[in-house]
Design an enzyme around this catalytic site. Structure first.
Site, short mmCIF file in Angstrom:
data_model
loop_
_atom_site.label_atom_id
_atom_site.label_comp_id
_atom_site.label_asym_id
_atom_site.label_seq_id
_atom_site.Cartn_x
_atom_site.Cartn_y
_atom_site.Cartn_z
N ARG A 166 0.84 -1.19 0.00
CA ARG A 166 0.00 0.00 0.00
C ARG A 166 0.89 1.25 0.00
NH1 ARG A 166 -1.91 -3.62 3.89
NH2 ARG A 166 -4.01 -4.43 3.52
N LYS A 190 -1.91 -2.87 8.00
CA LYS A 190 -3.01 -2.41 8.84
C LYS A 190 -2.96 -3.10 10.19
CE LYS A 190 -6.19 -1.19 5.10
NZ LYS A 190 -7.52 -1.41 4.51
N HIS A 263 -2.60 2.75 -5.61
CA HIS A 263 -3.32 1.50 -5.38
C HIS A 263 -3.50 0.71 -6.68
CE1 HIS A 263 -4.85 -0.25 -1.73
NE2 HIS A 263 -5.90 -0.74 -2.36
N ARG A 266 -0.92 -1.82 -6.88
CA ARG A 266 -1.22 -2.95 -6.00
C ARG A 266 -2.22 -3.89 -6.67
NH1 ARG A 266 -1.28 -4.52 -0.50
NH2 ARG A 266 -3.31 -5.13 0.35
N HIS A 289 -3.70 -9.32 3.37
CA HIS A 289 -5.14 -9.36 3.61
C HIS A 289 -5.45 -10.28 4.78
CE1 HIS A 289 -6.18 -8.16 -0.81
NE2 HIS A 289 -5.98 -7.11 -0.04
N TYR A 298 -9.60 -10.17 -6.90
CA TYR A 298 -8.72 -10.19 -8.06
C TYR A 298 -8.99 -11.37 -8.98
CZ TYR A 298 -6.46 -6.59 -5.37
OH TYR A 298 -6.23 -5.44 -4.67
#
Length: 317
Positions: A166, A190, A263, A266, A289, A298
């Site tokens: 990110r 995150k 992004h 990514r 994730h 995706y």
């Protein structure tokens, strides 16, 4: 903590009128403090939830939170759709409101959570922008030697595409997070979760050139030795806004859609891996994730691309 609880208990015992107007804003402020102090969410996540809650507070206006029903919140979702928000943004808004009501339940302000019954839109309904491999090649070669900080810019763009990190992860990447001999880097995603991500040969070459030719010069402009890898012209760590502007500038230079963002690289990273036969679980791990369902977006993107190719070239499509 005791002071916060006392304040919320006063709001709870004051009756329905207490949970309207300015009192609702107070509860939202306490909710964000709860996410920060007790749930330890990332600063960017809290900022996003803060924007969502400001929208929700404006919609609530003078209504009582305790009186809101699932029909009311469905109407709120309808207003978000009328504002043409992306499905992913609407989903995040719903999650923010749902966890807000869970917070109110914990504090004894409401007994039910009507937001539990609101369905979120599936992330794959909005296909993320994906570059072709040719566009990626053009884009990564767009910084030229006449650009003042071209060594840094090449390295940043290469890292974005090589790792799928990110924008915030690239901006906070530190020199000590690099492991060039092992060809990987450590990034913090995150919630403070760390992961190891492989580095390709071209990215390594670009990083080494930047470290040797430019970073020391930029670091010398800062009053304190910076730990971050990518620095601005003042020697401070580059931020997401600067990175976003650089991506836009270099995309425009090679004639790529102006909707491209950090992004997008990514998205392209993940889609190209899956198109090449990479295992979905491994892609999930590289992207950081928490859920495999997020990574599955995706597969839908890749299927849409395959369908387009089939329609274009198959004689009986």
């Amino acid at each position: 903590m005791a002071k916060r609880v006392t304040k919320l208990q006063q709001l709870a015992t004051a009756g329905p009128a207490a949970t309207s107007g300015r009192a609702t804003q107070t509860l939202c402020t306490e909710y964000l403090a709860y996410l920060r102090g007790e749930c330890h969410l990332a600063a960017n996540t809290i900022a996003a939830y803060g924007n969502d809650m400001r929208r929700f507070v404006a919609w609530v206006d003078q209504r009582s939170l305790a009186d809101l029903k699932v029909q009311d919140l469905s109407s709120y979702v309808g207003t978000l759709q009328e504002e043409n928000l992306a499905p992913s943004s609407i989903s995040r808004n719903v999650v923010a409101v749902r966890t807000f009501f869970k917070f109110l339940q914990l504090e004894g302000i409401v007994t039910d959570n009507p937001a539990d019954l609101i369905a979120t839109q599936k992330m794959w309904q909005r296909m993320p922008g994906v570059l072709t491999t040719r566009q990626v090649n053009d884009f990564l070669s767009s910084p030229k030697k006449y650009d003042k900080y071209w060594q840094r810019d090449v390295a940043m763009l290469e890292v974005l595409y090589a790792t799928g990190c990110r924008a915030s992860e690239v901006c906070t990447l530190r020199v000590r997070d690099l492991s060039m001999p092992q060809k990987h880097l450590r990034c913090e995603g995150k919630g403070g979760k760390q992961r190891m991500v492989p580095l390709g040969g071209r990215a390594i070459v670009a990083i080494q050139r930047y470290l040797e030719d430019l970073r020391g010069e930029l670091a010398a402009k800062s009053p304190h030795p910076p730990e971050e890898l990518f620095l601005s012209r003042s020697g401070r760590p580059i931020d997401r806004v600067q990175l976003w502007r650089l991506v836009k500038m270099y995309a425009a230079r090679v004639g790529i859609d102006d909707k491209i963002s950090p992004h997008s690289l990514r998205h392209s990273f993940a889609t190209h891996l899956l198109a090449g036969g990479a295992d979905l679980r491994l892609v999930q791990e590289m992207l950081g994730h928490a859920s495999i369902q997020t990574t599955q977006i995706y597969t839908h993107v890749e299927h849409s691309r395959l369908k387009k190719v089939h329609t274009q070239f198959h004689p009986r499509a």
